[in-house]
Design a protein around this motif. Structure first.
Motif, PDB file in Angstrom:
ATOM      1  N   VAL A 170       0.840  -1.207   0.000  1.00 14.63           N
ATOM      2  CA  VAL A 170       0.000   0.000   0.000  1.00 14.63           C
ATOM      3  C   VAL A 170       0.871   1.251   0.000  1.00 14.63           C
ATOM      4  O   VAL A 170       0.576   2.224  -0.702  1.00 14.63           O
TER       5      VAL A 170
ATOM      6  N   PHE B  27       2.214   1.874  -3.443  1.00 18.07           N
ATOM      7  CA  PHE B  27       1.218   2.416  -4.364  1.00 18.07           C
ATOM      8  C   PHE B  27       1.147   3.935  -4.297  1.00 18.07           C
ATOM      9  O   PHE B  27       0.596   4.574  -5.191  1.00 18.07           O
ATOM     10  N   GLY B  28       1.695   4.529  -3.253  1.00 19.56           N
ATOM     11  CA  GLY B  28       1.738   5.984  -3.136  1.00 19.56           C
ATOM     12  C   GLY B  28       2.526   6.651  -4.242  1.00 19.56           C
ATOM     13  O   GLY B  28       2.304   7.809  -4.571  1.00 19.56           O
TER      14      GLY B  28
ATOM     15  N   THR C 242      -2.781   6.698   0.288  1.00 14.97           N
ATOM     16  CA  THR C 242      -2.145   5.475   0.763  1.00 14.97           C
ATOM     17  C   THR C 242      -1.440   5.602   2.108  1.00 14.97           C
ATOM     18  O   THR C 242      -1.133   4.586   2.732  1.00 14.97           O
TER      19      THR C 242
END
Length: 109
Positions: free
Chosen positions: A54, A57-58, A66
């Motif tokens: 996660v 994914f930023g 995120t």
């Protein structure tokens, strides 16, 4: 394979092989490596890998979306795996720096 709850400061199950207390949420004994039924829906490793994913994914989305879920994952694993939680936080900081530097390089003022 019955697993009993341990008394004391750790509330995780007891390893059926060596009798060592484990951390609630882990799926293996950290002493001997035997499989432990923790009765948890999400294991400690899933919080670790999920938090890293996660946070990464930023870079593609934005840290605004995120950062909070990744910080929660880092919070969940901090007691047993502090270096992994620091790694998740480092990726969050990296995404924030990336999104601050990216507009200044692409769109100079």
């Amino acid at each position: 394979m019955a697993v009993e709850q341990a008394d004391g400061d750790h509330d995780g199950p007891v390893c059926p092989e060596c009798g060592e207390r484990t951390v609630r949420g882990s799926d293996k004994c950290f002493n001997c490596g035997a499989a432990v039924d923790s009765d948890e829906a999400i294991s400690l490793a899933m919080w670790e890998y999920g938090g890293g994913l996660v946070a990464a994914f930023g870079f593609f989305l934005t840290p605004l979306l995120t950062a909070l879920p990744a910080m929660y994952c880092a919070y969940r694993i901090y007691d047993r795996k502090p270096m992994s939680s620091y790694g998740i936080l480092a990726v969050i900081v990296g995404t924030i720096v990336f999104w601050i530097v990216l507009p200044t390089v692409i769109l100079p003022g």
